[in-house]
Design a protein around this motif. Structure first.
Motif, mmCIF file in Angstrom:
data_model
loop_
_atom_site.group_PDB
_atom_site.id
_atom_site.type_symbol
_atom_site.label_atom_id
_atom_site.label_comp_id
_atom_site.label_asym_id
_atom_site.label_seq_id
_atom_site.Cartn_x
_atom_site.Cartn_y
_atom_site.Cartn_z
ATOM 1 N N VAL A 176 55.754 -45.482 -20.454
ATOM 2 C CA VAL A 176 54.684 -45.685 -21.030
ATOM 3 C C VAL A 176 53.770 -46.854 -20.361
ATOM 4 N N PRO A 177 54.356 -48.044 -20.808
ATOM 5 C CA PRO A 177 53.518 -49.328 -19.782
ATOM 6 C C PRO A 177 53.428 -49.014 -18.437
ATOM 7 N N LEU A 196 54.773 -39.439 -23.810
ATOM 8 C CA LEU A 196 55.569 -38.240 -24.093
ATOM 9 C C LEU A 196 56.808 -38.628 -24.704
ATOM 10 N N ASP A 197 57.215 -38.168 -25.938
ATOM 11 C CA ASP A 197 58.201 -38.525 -26.455
ATOM 12 C C ASP A 197 59.406 -37.115 -26.307
ATOM 13 N N THR A 223 54.521 -37.768 -29.596
ATOM 14 C CA THR A 223 53.764 -37.556 -28.245
ATOM 15 C C THR A 223 52.347 -37.959 -28.565
ATOM 16 N N LYS A 224 51.633 -38.325 -27.559
ATOM 17 C CA LYS A 224 50.290 -38.704 -27.669
ATOM 18 C C LYS A 224 49.635 -38.104 -26.260
ATOM 19 N N ILE A 227 53.259 -28.128 -24.336
ATOM 20 C CA ILE A 227 51.618 -28.706 -24.651
ATOM 21 C C ILE A 227 50.452 -27.841 -23.730
ATOM 22 N N GLY A 228 50.963 -27.351 -22.578
ATOM 23 C CA GLY A 228 50.068 -26.826 -21.835
ATOM 24 C C GLY A 228 50.514 -26.399 -20.486
ATOM 25 N N ARG A 229 49.689 -25.542 -19.525
ATOM 26 C CA ARG A 229 50.194 -25.080 -18.440
ATOM 27 C C ARG A 229 49.623 -25.866 -17.373
ATOM 28 N N PRO A 230 50.011 -27.105 -16.800
ATOM 29 C CA PRO A 230 49.657 -27.874 -15.892
ATOM 30 C C PRO A 230 49.648 -26.964 -14.375
#
Length: 179
Positions: free
Chosen positions: A44-45, A67-68, A88-89, A122-125
């Motif tokens: 994350v950082p 993402l966790d 997750t954010k 989460i989605g379909r990149p």
């Protein structure tokens, strides 16, 4: 554990991340379709730093997420009966975007596999790419990084420890002996 050597200091980490940011922009023809997703905890950082570097280079702010992968791990039963969920954010639609997973160390590939599973839930990149600060080898799955700060060949009796100021008050990548 005994510290063997320091591989990257603060300035070397900064140079590696600057190079990765340029490579990301070059490969993706800019930053219009990319989303940086840091794998908790130290990814994350690193993702936030890449976001800042891309903003300096292209004058655009690419979206970022956290993402966790805890519940996606294939060793969850072995690790703990009560796993710590970090959350997750990702607050945007990643469909048809290029998701760039960001992590500190690429080792067996299992963390990345879990992260890809989480992203697909989460989605379909359009595509998923991988940026890591260090690649130490010893893959167990057919996974490779698209962007690598530094390849660090290690033995299985060694451990790569990444410290980032945001978590550890120090920027450093070191090799430790496990014995």
């Amino acid at each position: 554990m005994k510290k063997k050597t320091t591989i990257l200091d603060e300035s070397a980490i900064n140079r590696a991340l600057t190079r990765i940011a340029h490579e990301i922009l070059e490969r993706n023809k800019g930053g219009d379709t990319i989303v940086l997703v840091g794998i908790k905890t130290r990814g994350v950082p690193l993702a936030k730093r890449l976001q800042a570097k891309i903003e300096q280079i292209e004058d655009i702010t690419v979206p970022i997420g956290e993402l966790d992968i805890t519940l996606y791990r294939d060793d969850l039963q072995q690790k703990s009966t009560d796993p710590e969920i970090l959350g997750t954010k990702i607050e945007l639609d990643i469909t048809n975007k290029t998701v760039i997973l960001v992590d500190d160390v690429l080792f067996t590939g299992r963390t990345v596999r879990a992260a890809m599973d989480a992203v697909m839930d989460i989605g379909r990149p359009d595509q998923i790419q991988l940026a890591v600060l260090t690649d130490r080898g010893h893959r167990e799955l057919p996974i490779r990084a698209d962007y690598v700060g530094k390849n660090i060949p290690t033995s299985k009796e060694e451990l790569i420890v990444v410290n980032v100021t945001e978590q550890d008050d120090l920027d450093e990548v070191s090799i430790y002996e496990i014995n």
